[in-house]
Scaffold this motif. Structure first.
Motif, PDB file in Angstrom:
ATOM      1  N   MET A 293       0.835  -1.101   0.017  1.00  0.00           N
ATOM      2  CA  MET A 293       0.021  -0.169   0.038  1.00  0.00           C
ATOM      3  C   MET A 293       0.967   1.358  -0.034  1.00  0.00           C
ATOM      4  O   MET A 293       0.533   2.209  -0.726  1.00  0.00           O
ATOM      5  N   ILE A 294       1.896   1.036   0.927  1.00  0.00           N
ATOM      6  CA  ILE A 294       2.842   2.332   1.028  1.00  0.00           C
ATOM      7  C   ILE A 294       3.604   2.545  -0.370  1.00  0.00           C
ATOM      8  O   ILE A 294       3.763   3.608  -0.967  1.00  0.00           O
ATOM      9  N   ASN A 295       4.089   1.354  -0.738  1.00  0.00           N
ATOM     10  CA  ASN A 295       4.834   1.278  -2.085  1.00  0.00           C
ATOM     11  C   ASN A 295       4.026   1.877  -3.169  1.00  0.00           C
ATOM     12  O   ASN A 295       4.631   2.732  -4.157  1.00  0.00           O
ATOM     13  N   HIS A 296       2.801   1.443  -3.423  1.00  0.00           N
ATOM     14  CA  HIS A 296       2.116   1.928  -4.488  1.00  0.00           C
ATOM     15  C   HIS A 296       1.770   3.292  -4.476  1.00  0.00           C
ATOM     16  O   HIS A 296       1.990   4.070  -5.344  1.00  0.00           O
ATOM     17  N   GLY A 297       1.653   3.812  -3.051  1.00  0.00           N
ATOM     18  CA  GLY A 297       1.491   5.406  -2.861  1.00  0.00           C
ATOM     19  C   GLY A 297       2.559   6.152  -3.542  1.00  0.00           C
ATOM     20  O   GLY A 297       2.447   7.159  -4.082  1.00  0.00           O
ATOM     21  N   LEU A 298       3.654   5.625  -3.056  1.00  0.00           N
ATOM     22  CA  LEU A 298       4.995   6.187  -3.391  1.00  0.00           C
ATOM     23  C   LEU A 298       5.469   6.196  -5.086  1.00  0.00           C
ATOM     24  O   LEU A 298       5.290   7.187  -5.719  1.00  0.00           O
ATOM     25  N   SER A 299       5.178   4.896  -5.499  1.00  0.00           N
ATOM     26  CA  SER A 299       5.691   4.870  -6.848  1.00  0.00           C
ATOM     27  C   SER A 299       4.581   5.489  -7.818  1.00  0.00           C
ATOM     28  O   SER A 299       4.849   6.293  -8.678  1.00  0.00           O
TER      29      SER A 299
ATOM     30  N   SER B 176      10.778   1.231 -10.041  1.00  0.00           N
ATOM     31  CA  SER B 176      10.072   0.740  -8.615  1.00  0.00           C
ATOM     32  C   SER B 176       8.726   0.259  -9.095  1.00  0.00           C
ATOM     33  O   SER B 176       8.322  -0.391  -8.159  1.00  0.00           O
ATOM     34  N   SER B 177       7.941   0.907 -10.011  1.00  0.00           N
ATOM     35  CA  SER B 177       6.794   0.210 -10.101  1.00  0.00           C
ATOM     36  C   SER B 177       6.726  -1.078 -10.841  1.00  0.00           C
ATOM     37  O   SER B 177       5.931  -2.007 -10.422  1.00  0.00           O
ATOM     38  N   ILE B 178       7.676  -1.557 -11.393  1.00  0.00           N
ATOM     39  CA  ILE B 178       7.675  -2.899 -11.812  1.00  0.00           C
ATOM     40  C   ILE B 178       8.469  -3.811 -11.147  1.00  0.00           C
ATOM     41  O   ILE B 178       8.362  -4.994 -11.417  1.00  0.00           O
ATOM     42  N   GLY B 179       8.920  -3.580  -9.785  1.00  0.00           N
ATOM     43  CA  GLY B 179       9.086  -4.200  -8.894  1.00  0.00           C
ATOM     44  C   GLY B 179      10.768  -4.706  -8.886  1.00  0.00           C
ATOM     45  O   GLY B 179      11.025  -6.059  -8.719  1.00  0.00           O
ATOM     46  N   LEU B 180      11.644  -3.985  -9.341  1.00  0.00           N
ATOM     47  CA  LEU B 180      13.069  -4.222  -9.463  1.00  0.00           C
ATOM     48  C   LEU B 180      13.623  -4.401  -8.083  1.00  0.00           C
ATOM     49  O   LEU B 180      13.339  -3.438  -7.269  1.00  0.00           O
ATOM     50  N   PRO B 181      14.340  -5.271  -7.820  1.00  0.00           N
ATOM     51  CA  PRO B 181      14.784  -5.626  -6.346  1.00  0.00           C
ATOM     52  C   PRO B 181      15.888  -4.622  -6.211  1.00  0.00           C
ATOM     53  O   PRO B 181      16.560  -3.991  -7.075  1.00  0.00           O
ATOM     54  N   GLY B 182      15.992  -4.297  -5.024  1.00  0.00           N
ATOM     55  CA  GLY B 182      16.670  -3.103  -4.520  1.00  0.00           C
ATOM     56  C   GLY B 182      16.022  -1.686  -4.471  1.00  0.00           C
ATOM     57  O   GLY B 182      16.148  -0.786  -3.916  1.00  0.00           O
ATOM     58  N   LEU B 183      14.765  -1.854  -4.968  1.00  0.00           N
ATOM     59  CA  LEU B 183      13.833  -0.661  -4.867  1.00  0.00           C
ATOM     60  C   LEU B 183      12.532  -1.385  -4.182  1.00  0.00           C
ATOM     61  O   LEU B 183      12.523  -2.590  -3.963  1.00  0.00           O
ATOM     62  N   ASN B 184      11.516  -0.515  -3.686  1.00  0.00           N
ATOM     63  CA  ASN B 184      10.363  -0.595  -2.835  1.00  0.00           C
ATOM     64  C   ASN B 184       9.620  -1.830  -3.356  1.00  0.00           C
ATOM     65  O   ASN B 184       9.293  -2.629  -2.685  1.00  0.00           O
ATOM     66  N   GLY B 185       9.225  -1.443  -4.664  1.00  0.00           N
ATOM     67  CA  GLY B 185       8.253  -2.289  -4.898  1.00  0.00           C
ATOM     68  C   GLY B 185       8.168  -4.101  -4.682  1.00  0.00           C
ATOM     69  O   GLY B 185       7.431  -4.764  -4.381  1.00  0.00           O
TER      70      GLY B 185
ATOM     71  N   PHE C  85      12.715   7.454  -0.064  1.00  0.00           N
ATOM     72  CA  PHE C  85      11.729   6.286   0.521  1.00  0.00           C
ATOM     73  C   PHE C  85      11.820   5.001  -0.543  1.00  0.00           C
ATOM     74  O   PHE C  85      11.759   3.900  -0.242  1.00  0.00           O
ATOM     75  N   VAL C  86      11.659   5.344  -1.613  1.00  0.00           N
ATOM     76  CA  VAL C  86      11.881   4.387  -2.741  1.00  0.00           C
ATOM     77  C   VAL C  86      12.855   3.387  -2.489  1.00  0.00           C
ATOM     78  O   VAL C  86      13.000   2.180  -2.645  1.00  0.00           O
ATOM     79  N   VAL C  87      14.175   4.193  -2.443  1.00  0.00           N
ATOM     80  CA  VAL C  87      15.413   3.499  -2.295  1.00  0.00           C
ATOM     81  C   VAL C  87      15.331   2.832  -0.807  1.00  0.00           C
ATOM     82  O   VAL C  87      15.846   1.611  -0.473  1.00  0.00           O
ATOM     83  N   TRP C  88      14.968   3.628   0.291  1.00  0.00           N
ATOM     84  CA  TRP C  88      15.119   3.170   1.511  1.00  0.00           C
ATOM     85  C   TRP C  88      14.436   1.693   1.720  1.00  0.00           C
ATOM     86  O   TRP C  88      14.683   0.848   2.268  1.00  0.00           O
ATOM     87  N   ILE C  89      13.144   1.832   1.172  1.00  0.00           N
ATOM     88  CA  ILE C  89      12.329   0.458   1.538  1.00  0.00           C
ATOM     89  C   ILE C  89      12.898  -0.608   0.991  1.00  0.00           C
ATOM     90  O   ILE C  89      12.860  -1.777   1.269  1.00  0.00           O
ATOM     91  N   GLY C  90      13.427  -0.312  -0.359  1.00  0.00           N
ATOM     92  CA  GLY C  90      14.181  -1.442  -1.058  1.00  0.00           C
ATOM     93  C   GLY C  90      15.333  -1.914  -0.552  1.00  0.00           C
ATOM     94  O   GLY C  90      15.475  -3.031  -0.663  1.00  0.00           O
ATOM     95  N   VAL C  91      16.091  -1.219   0.030  1.00  0.00           N
ATOM     96  CA  VAL C  91      17.325  -1.578   0.570  1.00  0.00           C
ATOM     97  C   VAL C  91      17.167  -2.131   2.220  1.00  0.00           C
ATOM     98  O   VAL C  91      17.810  -3.156   2.533  1.00  0.00           O
ATOM     99  N   TYR C  92      16.494  -1.380   2.972  1.00  0.00           N
ATOM    100  CA  TYR C  92      16.263  -1.852   4.545  1.00  0.00           C
ATOM    101  C   TYR C  92      14.908  -1.772   4.765  1.00  0.00           C
ATOM    102  O   TYR C  92      14.498  -0.665   5.596  1.00  0.00           O
ATOM    103  N   PRO C  93      13.904  -2.479   4.274  1.00  0.00           N
ATOM    104  CA  PRO C  93      12.620  -2.670   4.459  1.00  0.00           C
ATOM    105  C   PRO C  93      12.337  -2.927   6.170  1.00  0.00           C
ATOM    106  O   PRO C  93      11.236  -2.630   6.369  1.00  0.00           O
TER     107      PRO C  93
END
Lengths: 640, 530
Positions: free
Chosen positions: B341-347, B390-399, B469-477
């Motif tokens: 939910m958060i990720n979608h909000g951001l991306s 981020s939207s297509i869910g690449l590892p390292g980013l939030n999605g 936040f896109v990077v933060w959630i991806g690297v340290y969720p």
């Protein structure tokens, strides 16, 4: 030193950040050397760790280093952690070593390009991801690198993004890889459901306890992971993206689409050797797909005129050999070929780049010829690469390919036949490219001929280093003599569990030295056959090739057009889904759902419109309606 | 339950309202002043929400920062606020987007600036209110409060051609669901009151009331409709493309980033805990709709010609993942769902901002009008690329983290749904990268695109916080997963125990029923005998 393994991927990442964020005003040389040295630093660290690893007893050469917890959710615990063992060590050394040489080469090759900084930033990001892939201690982190290298491949194939074909090729690579990644992902879920962990050291030792030999689960897991491998390593049926990937700058083709990224599938299968050993069906599948790809791609290599495409098909074909090795249980041989291939294929691509450099960007071998005198260094190193890939003694490719063919024969002569036929073709098309490019009549047009020049030392020195490696790289795996196969011995502990499973119930077969020697002679003979045939066709008797094309017209057209595989895929998958989606949108979304919604609105509105006539607000109308009502009531009463 | 020493949540909820009131008294001509006032109030709101974080105990599964005041004593209505690990980050997401949205609209909105800002601020009140309400009545009030400013945002500042149609569609769709929900809320109120003797709208008390199975079914259905429309789940999604496309940029941003989460949040906070048996019974068809939404949304997104519409359909696909994870009812699934939910909000919020930025420059959103923008807007290209990935869910980013957890959690219980949903990951790459390629790559063929200016400092400021936040959630969720974990565990446990309790109750009822009917038969027999 092993504790410092995390530094290996960090260096290129720092390079990426420096160039990416602050490199805007750096001069070219600074950007280039930041890129190259950051990978060089990783190589030095890797070398140090390698030496330390050699100093340890063979049984203990497996060290895990956890940096921090990445995802913690319920019973899922995924760390950012690295595993140093002989397998990851080989990969780390190859990636950083070859990577560093290619970076140096690129400083010269990319000189004057508009996106110089972008190029080096992406290249460093790629190396970072590739190192994560091979050094990870768990499947999910491997997957991070796995997708990461895919991204960099996408970005670098599309480096000349103004070119439609380059942008298309990048997208194609990414999407086809995603199809493979889908298999990887599901395989990973199955592993987690079975083992409750994704960490190698939790999973592999428990394999025989949690999975049944030859069972459905282990077969599913291995097949799904292999789907991922076919995507990344361009095997049938997901190979179509790799030839198009040649749209990227040549160093990219050398680093990503030959030496490192495309070998990730081989690495992954080898990493899971225990699983594969437990799933005979999957082993056979891997061997068959590998062998078939080796042959199939080789046929396409024969007909191409674009020098880079020849090399691209040859890469697909060589990767097929590696998978065939894994499929017949010779994982160490697969990795051995992976390493030697990294040397000679990087060399071949970079020399092709050097030819392009000399030829003002020309790629069509029909417009080359007789370049040996004008660019002698390039020509010499191309010879080294060709001899190595063809498998001529004592070049590196000979030892590794011979080993694979040997194990293929032991397992099933049919695999040997596949490999041997592909080997003839390999030798033929490689010497064909050599002769077409460097010998015979010059077909270079006048304009270009003026500018033909040897490349600068920044490019030729890495070429010479790689040429040397292509020559001596195979000596770490000399067969027959006891104790000379250093490479296999080094990797042995990693594959020991798989080997134990495979040999369970069978006696380790002893093969006579005579058989090995005979086989070697046969494979050299095969290579020489291809060589001589190419020489006859393209040097001694130049018109022969045209005649051959005429004679096999329809077959040639079929092969030249890559069996129309791209067109078939487009028709089957791409267009059908796109057209179906259009139908969904126009007829379902707007035609049905929205029509219902709007219909409900219109009906409500319509009823309102009708009712409106009852409420005109005119006293006269109301009086009429009262009168009407009264008449109706009276009429009813009277008639009743 | 005691009140917290400082009413953080009330402040967070009503600071924007104070701002809106103040704006009313300012001169409509001094637009810069109006914007700055709105900005300051939004920033203050963000600040208070961050300070409140200091008093939040992330290891506790319970509601925190509770404020409880009687509102209408006779009807059991209270002003009760509180947050837990489930709502915490949704509130923070909303307060984070507040100032971003004001800044993003700075140059975009030139007419009726005052009314526009008032609408945005009131909308903010409604959204935060929904996330922090612990009283069904209060929740419903906030729920409806959101509707009006959003209606105005689309209807007044939208795209002239179709804005009225889109605004009307949005309102009617939402109202249909809301009214049914209101009926269900009242039914629940009376039923629980009758059974326990205490008439209350207090959510936590109602959570403990075991609703009979039959009633659960109908009430869940009503709640489901209200929330499914908001999510939106297939096939209730057709208001979304129109609303998104016709709304002004920031309208789309708020709509995508926060408003859609009302639906998913509604499920996790209200529909499921109140009616767990009905929810469990509904699992299979909710999952079917979710999976259809994932694939359908992706396919239809693929063939869109309008960038904004494409992103809108991608929301249908992404929200399908959120629903799927939630109905897996295990730690990974639910945590992934909340994180997503958060990720979608951001991306997606960021993507709408991005689309808005090129719209401001070109006044078109047709993909075919663009091409080669990377060349003229290199910095823009970098941001666009990162948010696309981020939207297509690449590892390292939030999605990726969210999608992975959802798929893993789903796979544990319904492997086939997870497999189908995972194919959506492939299509996501197709439609996003294809769009990106057509807009950004290639040669600049349209002369109108040649002179486009790259991002301004203001635009960079808008995008950078989201990027962080896109990077933060991806690297340290774990920063985000850890505070969720206790609340999610409690949620799962609550669903389990309540489900069992209802089943026991029904069983007991059946037994007494048979006994009673036996008693009736015997008594009637005895009457005849007499």
């Amino acid at each position: 030193m092993i504790e410092l393994v995390w530094l290996i991927p960090v260096f290129p990442f720092i390079g990426f950040l420096i160039n990416g964020l602050f490199g805007r005003n750096f001069p070219e040389k600074v950007i280039g050397w930041i890129g190259a040295l950051s990978v060089g630093a990783s190589f030095v660290v890797a070398l140090g760790i390698f030496l330390e690893l050699l100093g340890m007893p063979a049984a203990q050469r497996s060290v895990q280093k956890i940096v921090f917890t990445w995802i913690l959710s319920g019973d899922l615990n995924v760390p950012i952690g690295f595993l140093v063992d002989p397998l990851s060590m080989v990969m780390l050394l190859v990636v950083t070593g070859v990577g560093c040489l290619i970076h140096i080469y690129s400083i010269g090759y990319m000189h004057g390009e508009l996106g110089f900084r972008r190029f080096f930033a992406y290249l460093n990001l790629f190396v970072f991801n590739m190192l994560i892939l091979v050094a990870a201690n768990n499947f999910l982190l491997m997957f991070v690198g796995w997708e990461g290298v895919g991204l960099c491949s996408y970005l670098l194939i599309g480096y000349y993004y103004e070119k439609q074909s380059a942008a298309d090729a990048g997208k194609k690579a990414f999407v086809v890889n995603r199809v493979g990644d889908f298999g990887f992902l599901i395989g990973m879920f199955l592993i987690f459901v079975t083992f409750g962990s994704l960490n190698y050291l939790d999973v592999f030792p428990a394999a025989q306890e949690k999975l049944t030999q030859g069972g459905l689960m282990v077969t599913l897991i291995t097949l799904l992971l292999f789907v991922g491998a076919t995507g990344k390593s361009a095997q049938i049926p997901l190979y179509t993206w790799l030839p198009d990937a040649m749209e990227g700058p040549t160093p990219v083709s050398a680093l990503i689409h030959a030496a490192t990224m495309v070998t990730a599938g081989v690495y992954m299968v080898s990493r899971c050797s225990v699983f594969y050993a437990m799933a005979p069906v999957s082993m056979t599948t891997v061997a068959v797909i590998g062998g078939a790809t080796a042959l199939f791609a080789a046929t396409m290599g024969i007909t191409q005129f674009d020098i880079k495409r020849v090399l691209a098909y040859s890469t697909i074909s060589q990767l097929g050999y590696m998978f065939m090795a894994c499929g017949v249980g010779a994982f160490a041989s697969g990795i051995f070929h992976l390493m030697t291939h990294a040397f000679f294929k990087a060399l071949l691509f970079l020399s092709a780049g050097s030819v392009m450099h000399a030829m003002s960007g020309e790629l069509d071998m029909r417009k080359m010829g007789a370049l040996s005198k004008k660019i002698p260094i390039t020509c010499t190193v191309y010879w080294f690469g060709t001899l190595a890939i063809a498998g001529i003694v004592p070049f590196a490719g000979f030892f590794s390919k011979d080993e694979i063919l040997f194990f293929a024969l032991v397992r099933n002569p049919a695999f040997w036949v596949l490999g041997a036929v592909a080997a003839v073709m390999t030798s033929f098309y490689m010497f064909r490219s050599l002769y077409m490019t460097f010998y015979g009549e010059s077909r270079v047009d006048h304009e270009t001929a003026h500018h033909v020049h040897e490349s600068p030392p920044l490019m030729t020195v890495p070429l010479m280093v790689l040429a040397a490696l292509s020559l001596v790289g195979g000596f770490v795996g000399v067969p027959i003599f006891e104790g000379w196969h250093r490479f296999g011995d080094f990797l042995a502990p990693v594959f020991a569990p798989a080997k134990a499973i495979l040999e369970h119930g069978h006696h380790a077969e002893h093969h006579s030295v005579t058989m090995e020697v005979v086989l070697m002679a046969v494979s050299v003979g095969i290579a020489v056959l291809g060589w001589l045939f190419a020489r006859w066709m393209y040097v001694t008797n130049p018109s022969a090739s045209d005649k051959a094309v005429e004679k096999f017209g329809s077959v040639h057209t079929l092969v030249y057009n890559k069996y129309w595989m791209d067109e078939i895929y487009d028709a089957l998958f791409v267009n059908s889904i796109v057209n179906f989606s259009k139908l969904l949108w126009k007829y379902f979304d707007e035609g049905i759902i929205d029509a219902i919604v709007n219909g409900v609105g219109s009906v409500t509105r319509g009823i309102g419109e009708l009712l409106r006539w009852l409420q005109t607000g005119l006293v006269k109308d109301y009086a009429y309606s009262i009168l009407l009502g009264v008449l109706v009531v009276i009429g009813y009463l009277v008639l009743k | 339950m005691e009140n917290v020493s400082f009413p953080y949540l009330s402040y967070i909820t009503f600071i924007p309202l104070l701002g809106a009131v103040l704006l009313l008294f300012l001169n409509r001509q001094s637009k810069e002043l109006l914007r700055w006032v709105a900005m300051i109030f939004m920033l203050a709101d963000l600040l208070v929400s961050l300070v409140a974080l200091g008093s939040y105990d992330s290891s506790s599964p319970n509601m925190q920062l509770i404020e409880n005041h009687t509102w209408v004593r006779d009807w059991g209505i209270s002003y009760k606020l509180g947050i837990d690990g489930i709502s915490l980050f949704l509130v923070l997401l909303t307060t984070l987007l507040g100032p971003i949205v004001i800044l993003a609209s700075w140059k975009d909105i030139k007419t009726r600036v005052k009314e526009f800002l008032v609408c945005l601020m009131v909308l903010q009140v409604g959204m935060i209110g929904v996330f922090v309400s612990l009283d069904l009545f209060l929740f419903y009030v906030f729920w409806e409060v959101m509707l009006i400013p959003m209606y105005l945002l689309i209807g007044v500042w939208g795209n002239p051609a179709r804005k009225l149609y889109a605004a009307m569609k949005f309102v009617l769709y939402t109202i249909v669901g809301s009214l049914l929900m209101l009926v269900a809320i009242l039914a629940l109120y009376f039923m629980a009151g009758k059974a326990t003797g205490v008439y209350t709208f207090d959510l936590l008390k109602l959570h403990d009331y075991a609703v009979p199975l039959q009633a659960q079914f109908w009430m869940f259905l009503a709640f489901f409709l209200a929330f499914a429309i908001k999510v939106p789940m297939f096939p209730f999604h057709t208001w979304l493309p129109d609303a998104h496309t016709e709304a002004p940029t920031v309208g789309s941003v708020v709509l995508a980033a926060v408003l859609l989460k009302m639906g998913t949040y509604g499920f996790i906070r209200f529909a499921i805990p109140l009616f767990p048996n009905a929810a469990a019974d509904a699992t299979w068809w909710v999952c079917v709709l979710a999976v259809i939404g994932i694939i359908y949304g992706a396919w239809v997104a693929m063939v869109q010609v309008d960038v904004k519409r494409l992103v809108a359909f991608s929301s249908v696909s992404h929200l399908g993942f959120v629903m799927l994870g939630m109905f897996a009812f295990n730690a990974q699934g639910v945590e992934g769902s909340i994180l997503q939910m958060i990720n979608h909000g951001l991306s997606t919020g960021a993507l709408f901002l991005i689309v808005g930025m090129i719209y401001e420059r070109r006044h078109t959103r047709l993909i075919s009008e663009f091409g080669g923008l990377s060349k003229v807007m290199p910095l823009f290209a970098v941001f666009f690329m990162v948010f696309t990935l981020s939207s297509i869910g690449l590892p390292g980013l939030n999605g990726f983290v969210g999608e992975f957890l959802i798929l893993l959690g789903t796979f544990k219980v319904y492997p086939w749904y997870a497999v189908l949903a995972a194919s959506g990951v492939i299509f996501a790459a197709v439609y996003m990268l294809w769009m990106f390629q057509r807009v950004m790559f290639g040669k600049v063929t349209n002369p109108k695109n040649l002179g486009l200016s790259d991002l301004s400092a203001r635009e960079i400021t808008v995008l950078v916080p989201i990027m962080v936040f896109v990077v933060w959630i991806g690297v340290y969720p774990n920063t985000f997963l850890r505070p969720m974990e206790p609340a999610v565990k409690k949620f799962i446990q609550h669903v389990e125990t309540k489900k069992a309790a209802v089943l026991n109750m029904e069983k007991a009822k059946k037994q007494t029923n048979t006994r009673q009917s036996e008693a009736v038969v015997t008594s009637s027999l005895s009457v005849e005998n007499r």
